[in-house]
Each structure stands twice: as C-alpha cells, then as structure tokens.
Design a protein around this motif. Structure first.
Motif, PDB file in Angstrom:
ATOM      1  N   PHE A 245       0.700  -1.226   0.051  1.00  0.00           N
ATOM      2  CA  PHE A 245       0.060   0.084  -0.025  1.00  0.00           C
ATOM      3  C   PHE A 245       1.072   1.284   0.072  1.00  0.00           C
ATOM      4  O   PHE A 245       0.225   2.265   0.156  1.00  0.00           O
ATOM      5  CB  PHE A 245      -0.867  -0.039   1.286  1.00  0.00           C
ATOM      6  CG  PHE A 245      -1.976  -1.156   1.303  1.00  0.00           C
ATOM      7  CD1 PHE A 245      -3.264  -0.869   0.583  1.00  0.00           C
ATOM      8  CD2 PHE A 245      -1.681  -2.441   2.006  1.00  0.00           C
ATOM      9  CE1 PHE A 245      -4.032  -1.930   0.685  1.00  0.00           C
ATOM     10  CE2 PHE A 245      -2.492  -3.253   1.803  1.00  0.00           C
ATOM     11  CZ  PHE A 245      -3.754  -3.203   1.372  1.00  0.00           C
ATOM     12  N   ALA A 246       2.212   0.914  -0.145  1.00  0.00           N
ATOM     13  CA  ALA A 246       2.997   2.169  -0.015  1.00  0.00           C
ATOM     14  C   ALA A 246       2.759   3.332  -0.922  1.00  0.00           C
ATOM     15  O   ALA A 246       2.743   4.658  -0.607  1.00  0.00           O
ATOM     16  CB  ALA A 246       4.509   1.891  -0.146  1.00  0.00           C
ATOM     17  N   GLY A 247       2.283   3.134  -2.049  1.00  0.00           N
ATOM     18  CA  GLY A 247       2.148   4.367  -3.147  1.00  0.00           C
ATOM     19  C   GLY A 247       0.839   4.957  -2.462  1.00  0.00           C
ATOM     20  O   GLY A 247       0.548   6.184  -2.609  1.00  0.00           O
ATOM     21  N   ALA A 248      -0.270   4.234  -2.255  1.00  0.00           N
ATOM     22  CA  ALA A 248      -1.436   4.680  -1.821  1.00  0.00           C
ATOM     23  C   ALA A 248      -1.264   5.576  -0.433  1.00  0.00           C
ATOM     24  O   ALA A 248      -1.889   6.643  -0.079  1.00  0.00           O
ATOM     25  CB  ALA A 248      -2.659   3.673  -1.545  1.00  0.00           C
ATOM     26  N   LEU A 249      -0.538   4.906   0.267  1.00  0.00           N
ATOM     27  CA  LEU A 249      -0.119   5.699   1.512  1.00  0.00           C
ATOM     28  C   LEU A 249       0.668   6.878   1.353  1.00  0.00           C
ATOM     29  O   LEU A 249      -0.015   8.071   1.726  1.00  0.00           O
ATOM     30  CB  LEU A 249       1.074   4.787   2.481  1.00  0.00           C
ATOM     31  CG  LEU A 249       0.974   5.242   3.870  1.00  0.00           C
ATOM     32  CD1 LEU A 249       0.037   5.524   4.659  1.00  0.00           C
ATOM     33  CD2 LEU A 249       2.062   4.081   4.296  1.00  0.00           C
ATOM     34  N   GLY A 250       1.628   7.176   0.399  1.00  0.00           N
ATOM     35  CA  GLY A 250       2.351   8.185   0.036  1.00  0.00           C
ATOM     36  C   GLY A 250       1.406   9.228  -0.576  1.00  0.00           C
ATOM     37  O   GLY A 250       1.374  10.551  -0.048  1.00  0.00           O
ATOM     38  N   ALA A 251       0.304   8.807  -1.321  1.00  0.00           N
ATOM     39  CA  ALA A 251      -0.644   9.810  -1.893  1.00  0.00           C
ATOM     40  C   ALA A 251      -1.479  10.486  -0.808  1.00  0.00           C
ATOM     41  O   ALA A 251      -1.734  11.551  -0.973  1.00  0.00           O
ATOM     42  CB  ALA A 251      -1.634   8.897  -3.152  1.00  0.00           C
ATOM     43  N   ALA A 252      -2.171   9.627  -0.078  1.00  0.00           N
ATOM     44  CA  ALA A 252      -2.920  10.285   1.296  1.00  0.00           C
ATOM     45  C   ALA A 252      -1.862  11.091   1.996  1.00  0.00           C
ATOM     46  O   ALA A 252      -2.565  12.349   2.765  1.00  0.00           O
ATOM     47  CB  ALA A 252      -3.274   8.943   2.029  1.00  0.00           C
ATOM     48  N   LEU A 253      -0.649  10.718   2.263  1.00  0.00           N
ATOM     49  CA  LEU A 253       0.396  11.738   3.014  1.00  0.00           C
ATOM     50  C   LEU A 253       0.422  12.985   2.222  1.00  0.00           C
ATOM     51  O   LEU A 253       0.404  14.109   2.917  1.00  0.00           O
ATOM     52  CB  LEU A 253       1.549  11.102   3.277  1.00  0.00           C
ATOM     53  CG  LEU A 253       1.632   9.785   4.421  1.00  0.00           C
ATOM     54  CD1 LEU A 253       2.817   8.938   4.153  1.00  0.00           C
ATOM     55  CD2 LEU A 253       1.468  10.269   5.648  1.00  0.00           C
ATOM     56  N   PHE A 254       0.758  12.911   0.966  1.00  0.00           N
ATOM     57  CA  PHE A 254       0.950  14.133   0.233  1.00  0.00           C
ATOM     58  C   PHE A 254      -0.369  15.047   0.410  1.00  0.00           C
ATOM     59  O   PHE A 254      -0.340  16.269   0.381  1.00  0.00           O
ATOM     60  CB  PHE A 254       1.253  13.865  -1.285  1.00  0.00           C
ATOM     61  CG  PHE A 254       2.645  13.706  -1.566  1.00  0.00           C
ATOM     62  CD1 PHE A 254       3.625  14.628  -1.224  1.00  0.00           C
ATOM     63  CD2 PHE A 254       3.058  12.428  -1.925  1.00  0.00           C
ATOM     64  CE1 PHE A 254       4.932  14.507  -1.155  1.00  0.00           C
ATOM     65  CE2 PHE A 254       4.463  12.296  -2.260  1.00  0.00           C
ATOM     66  CZ  PHE A 254       5.360  13.469  -1.807  1.00  0.00           C
ATOM     67  N   GLY A 255      -1.564  14.461   0.269  1.00  0.00           N
ATOM     68  CA  GLY A 255      -2.942  15.310   0.569  1.00  0.00           C
ATOM     69  C   GLY A 255      -2.987  15.724   1.862  1.00  0.00           C
ATOM     70  O   GLY A 255      -3.218  16.950   1.885  1.00  0.00           O
ATOM     71  N   TYR A 256      -2.502  15.276   2.735  1.00  0.00           N
ATOM     72  CA  TYR A 256      -2.370  15.964   4.243  1.00  0.00           C
ATOM     73  C   TYR A 256      -1.466  17.006   4.373  1.00  0.00           C
ATOM     74  O   TYR A 256      -1.471  17.959   4.818  1.00  0.00           O
ATOM     75  CB  TYR A 256      -2.080  14.746   5.169  1.00  0.00           C
ATOM     76  CG  TYR A 256      -2.020  15.413   6.515  1.00  0.00           C
ATOM     77  CD1 TYR A 256      -3.214  15.653   7.271  1.00  0.00           C
ATOM     78  CD2 TYR A 256      -0.741  15.606   7.407  1.00  0.00           C
ATOM     79  CE1 TYR A 256      -3.124  16.078   8.731  1.00  0.00           C
ATOM     80  CE2 TYR A 256      -0.649  15.984   8.606  1.00  0.00           C
ATOM     81  CZ  TYR A 256      -1.875  16.581   9.167  1.00  0.00           C
ATOM     82  OH  TYR A 256      -1.629  16.996  10.453  1.00  0.00           O
ATOM     83  N   LYS A 257      -0.315  16.776   3.860  1.00  0.00           N
ATOM     84  CA  LYS A 257       0.714  17.636   3.653  1.00  0.00           C
ATOM     85  C   LYS A 257       0.406  18.989   3.162  1.00  0.00           C
ATOM     86  O   LYS A 257       0.636  20.075   3.437  1.00  0.00           O
ATOM     87  CB  LYS A 257       2.262  16.943   2.893  1.00  0.00           C
ATOM     88  CG  LYS A 257       3.451  17.872   3.120  1.00  0.00           C
ATOM     89  CD  LYS A 257       4.434  17.084   2.259  1.00  0.00           C
ATOM     90  CE  LYS A 257       5.714  18.040   2.374  1.00  0.00           C
ATOM     91  NZ  LYS A 257       6.540  17.860   1.451  1.00  0.00           N
ATOM     92  N   LYS A 258      -0.389  18.938   1.781  1.00  0.00           N
ATOM     93  CA  LYS A 258      -0.675  20.140   1.103  1.00  0.00           C
ATOM     94  C   LYS A 258      -2.042  20.906   2.074  1.00  0.00           C
ATOM     95  O   LYS A 258      -1.894  21.940   1.914  1.00  0.00           O
ATOM     96  CB  LYS A 258      -1.667  19.761  -0.146  1.00  0.00           C
ATOM     97  CG  LYS A 258      -1.669  20.905  -0.980  1.00  0.00           C
ATOM     98  CD  LYS A 258      -1.819  20.341  -2.614  1.00  0.00           C
ATOM     99  CE  LYS A 258      -1.545  21.403  -3.553  1.00  0.00           C
ATOM    100  NZ  LYS A 258      -1.444  20.966  -4.978  1.00  0.00           N
ATOM    101  N   ILE A 259      -2.649  19.914   2.676  1.00  0.00           N
ATOM    102  CA  ILE A 259      -3.791  20.851   3.542  1.00  0.00           C
ATOM    103  C   ILE A 259      -3.042  21.495   4.506  1.00  0.00           C
ATOM    104  O   ILE A 259      -3.357  22.904   5.012  1.00  0.00           O
ATOM    105  CB  ILE A 259      -4.767  19.902   4.044  1.00  0.00           C
ATOM    106  CG1 ILE A 259      -5.678  19.293   2.876  1.00  0.00           C
ATOM    107  CG2 ILE A 259      -5.688  20.514   5.344  1.00  0.00           C
ATOM    108  CD1 ILE A 259      -6.204  18.021   3.302  1.00  0.00           C
ATOM    109  N   LYS A 260      -2.092  20.914   5.354  1.00  0.00           N
ATOM    110  CA  LYS A 260      -1.357  21.700   6.397  1.00  0.00           C
ATOM    111  C   LYS A 260      -0.278  22.938   5.915  1.00  0.00           C
ATOM    112  O   LYS A 260      -0.210  23.607   6.799  1.00  0.00           O
ATOM    113  CB  LYS A 260      -0.514  20.504   7.091  1.00  0.00           C
ATOM    114  CG  LYS A 260      -1.309  19.572   7.900  1.00  0.00           C
ATOM    115  CD  LYS A 260      -2.178  20.112   8.906  1.00  0.00           C
ATOM    116  CE  LYS A 260      -1.728  20.479  10.160  1.00  0.00           C
ATOM    117  NZ  LYS A 260      -2.764  20.666  11.013  1.00  0.00           N
ATOM    118  N   LYS A 261      -0.132  23.032   4.630  1.00  0.00           N
ATOM    119  CA  LYS A 261       0.852  23.957   4.072  1.00  0.00           C
ATOM    120  C   LYS A 261       0.208  25.367   4.313  1.00  0.00           C
ATOM    121  O   LYS A 261      -0.977  25.686   4.106  1.00  0.00           O
ATOM    122  CB  LYS A 261       1.201  23.870   2.752  1.00  0.00           C
ATOM    123  CG  LYS A 261       2.560  23.482   2.492  1.00  0.00           C
ATOM    124  CD  LYS A 261       2.714  23.302   1.122  1.00  0.00           C
ATOM    125  CE  LYS A 261       4.387  22.946   0.810  1.00  0.00           C
ATOM    126  NZ  LYS A 261       4.708  22.647  -0.629  1.00  0.00           N
TER     127      LYS A 261
END
Ligand code: ADP
Length: 261
Positions: A245-261
């Motif tokens: 699931f590493a790819g999906a996990l990375g995608a979800a993490l990038f989504g979170y990172k963008k919101i927190k920016k």
C-alpha cells in the motif's frame, strides 16, 4: 479540533490500492483489489476502503491519485507520480530508509530517497516482464501454485535449480521442461525467485544501495523473493504488511501535507 481525513488511491496496471488516513498518521482503512486501471478495480477499492472506515466521500478533505492509471479517475483533488508516492509511503513506514525497491505487476523501480522521504534518484525497468510481477504471475499459473504461496514453497526447496533464460517466454518453456522432468516444484520456484532477484538487483545496483533498504509494491509479501534479493545485494531488506500500500499511503500523506501547508 476537527480531524483531517485524506484518501490515497494507487491505480496500478494490475491492482488498485486505497488507503484512508486520519490526521496524516493513523490508518483508518485500506483496501486492495486485484484489478488495475481500466477495470472496476479502482472504484471497488475506494468503496471498500470507505465502507471499512465507515466514512463517506464528503467526509474526505482530500483525495489523491497515483499509479499508472492516475489520469483515468475523476473528481480527485490532485495527482502525484508513483515514484514520489512510494518514496513518501516507504518513509512513513521506515523513516530511516534511503533505498526503496518497488516491484509491481508490470515494472520494477529502485529509488534513492532523502531523510524527509523525497525522491532523489531512480531507475526503472518497464520494458521487460522479467524482474516484475508479470514474470511470477506467468510462472504461478503454469506451476498451478497461487501467487501468495510462492514464498512458502521456496522455503521448502532442497536442491538448486537454475532458470537460465532471461526472457519470460523462454523461461516459461524452461519451467515447463523442468516440470515434465518431474523436478520438484519448490526447487523450481526458488530458481525462479533467484532469476527475478538477479534482474532486480542489477537495477538497484545502478543507483547504489544505501541503508536502510525497503521493499514496497505487490511482490513485497513474497519472502522467498526478498531472501534471494538480500543474498544478491548483501544487505537486509525491510518490509511491512503495509508495503503493498506504500503508493496509496504516500498519496494520502501528500494530500495531508498540502492541507497543512
Ligand atoms: P501494480 O501497482 O503495477 O498494479 P502491484 O504493486 O499491486 O502492481 O503488484 C501486483 C503484483 O503483485 C501481481 O502481479 C503479483 O505478481 C504480485 N502479488 C499479488 N498478491 C501477492 C501476494 N499475496 N504475494 C506475493 N505477490 C503478490
């Protein structure tokens, strides 16, 4: 404070993987469907992850797509390359990792990543089925052994058999010939793993092995392959039940990172 829910969908050539994350750290649910881009796999994976997490689409703060079929889906917040997503996902699972080996259904990649999980360098084989999941899928079919059983069979091998053909088509004929000579299936499977490991190790050596080394992607649960790869590279290779699931996990993490920016 209201929680942030982000979803990552990795639409591969062979399988669709979906993860829902809470606040960028807690995995709420995950789903893997063995059908990839151009099939019902992506929508089924999303539906399953939403149901398991008891979450509806409107509860999601972000919905990020990655993988070979990332352009085929509508309504996403944004998309990211699978290289960046596997790097970031592997970093979440193993913060010390600097080398990520991602072996999927139709390609294999070796990545060097930074201490923050960003992609530094990569090499990729997407030209030849040998050294990818496709090779093992073909072999598992002619051996009549489920893909998830190959690792356990390999561990029971007692005699060395070499699969010398580097081409999937010729290797298939070679395996059929071994079977017709009544060679032990476990020995053949170990030989197949050694052949795949040799191909992948050649790729990894091109970017250099930097500790710690982690394997992600659909083939990561295959301990027989991982062991042969460890021998080829002369290092320990770490993995996790979440590595496919590493790819999906990375995608979800990038989504979170963008919101927190
Ligand atoms: P992609 O992202 O290219 O669709 P994946 O990374 O999901 O591919 O990997 C799919 C491959 O994983 C399949 O082709 C198969 O060879 C392998 N695979 C699937 N399930 C298992 C399992 N349980 N154990 C080992 N290998 C598996």
């Amino acid at each position: 404070m209201k929680s942030i829910y982000t979803m990552g969908i990795d639409i591969g050539s062979t399988a669709s993987k979906c993860i829902i994350l809470k606040d960028g750290k807690e995995i709420v649910s995950k789903a893997l469907i063995n059908f990839g881009t151009g099939t019902t796999g992506p929508s089924k994976a999303i539906k399953k992850a939403l149901e398991e997490g008891d979450i509806s689409m409107k509860d999601l703060d972000s919905y990020v797509a990655t993988g070979y079929g990332r352009n085929s889906i509508e309504g996403i917040t944004f998309q990211m390359s699978e290289l960046s997503c596997h790097a970031f996902g592997a970093h979440f699972l193993f913060p010390e990792t600097r080398t990520v080996i991602d072996i999927g259904g139709q390609d294999a990649k070796a990545l060097n990543i930074s201490e923050t999980g960003m992609l530094v360098n990569f090499v990729m084989n997407d030209k030849c089925a040998a050294g990818t999941g496709r090779f093992l899928d073909v072999m598992s079919r002619i051996l009549e052994v489920d893909i998830s059983e190959l690792g356990a069979c390999s561990a029971l091998s007692t005699e060395k058999i070499n699969i010398s053909s580097t081409c999937t088509v010729f290797a298939e004929s070679e395996v059929i010939s071994q079977l017709s000579q009544n060679k032990n299936k476990n020995d053949i499977i170990k030989g197949i793993h050694r052949a795949v490991a040799g191909r992948v190790a050649g790729l990894v050596k091109r970017i250099g092995v930097k500790d710690m080394v982690v394997i992600t992607g659909g083939l990561s649960p295959n301990q027989g392959l991982v062991e042969e790869l460890e021998k080829e590279l002369g290092c320990i290779i770490y993995t996790s039940p979440l590595a496919p699931f590493a790819g999906a996990l990375g995608a979800a993490l990038f989504g979170y990172k963008k919101i927190k920016k």
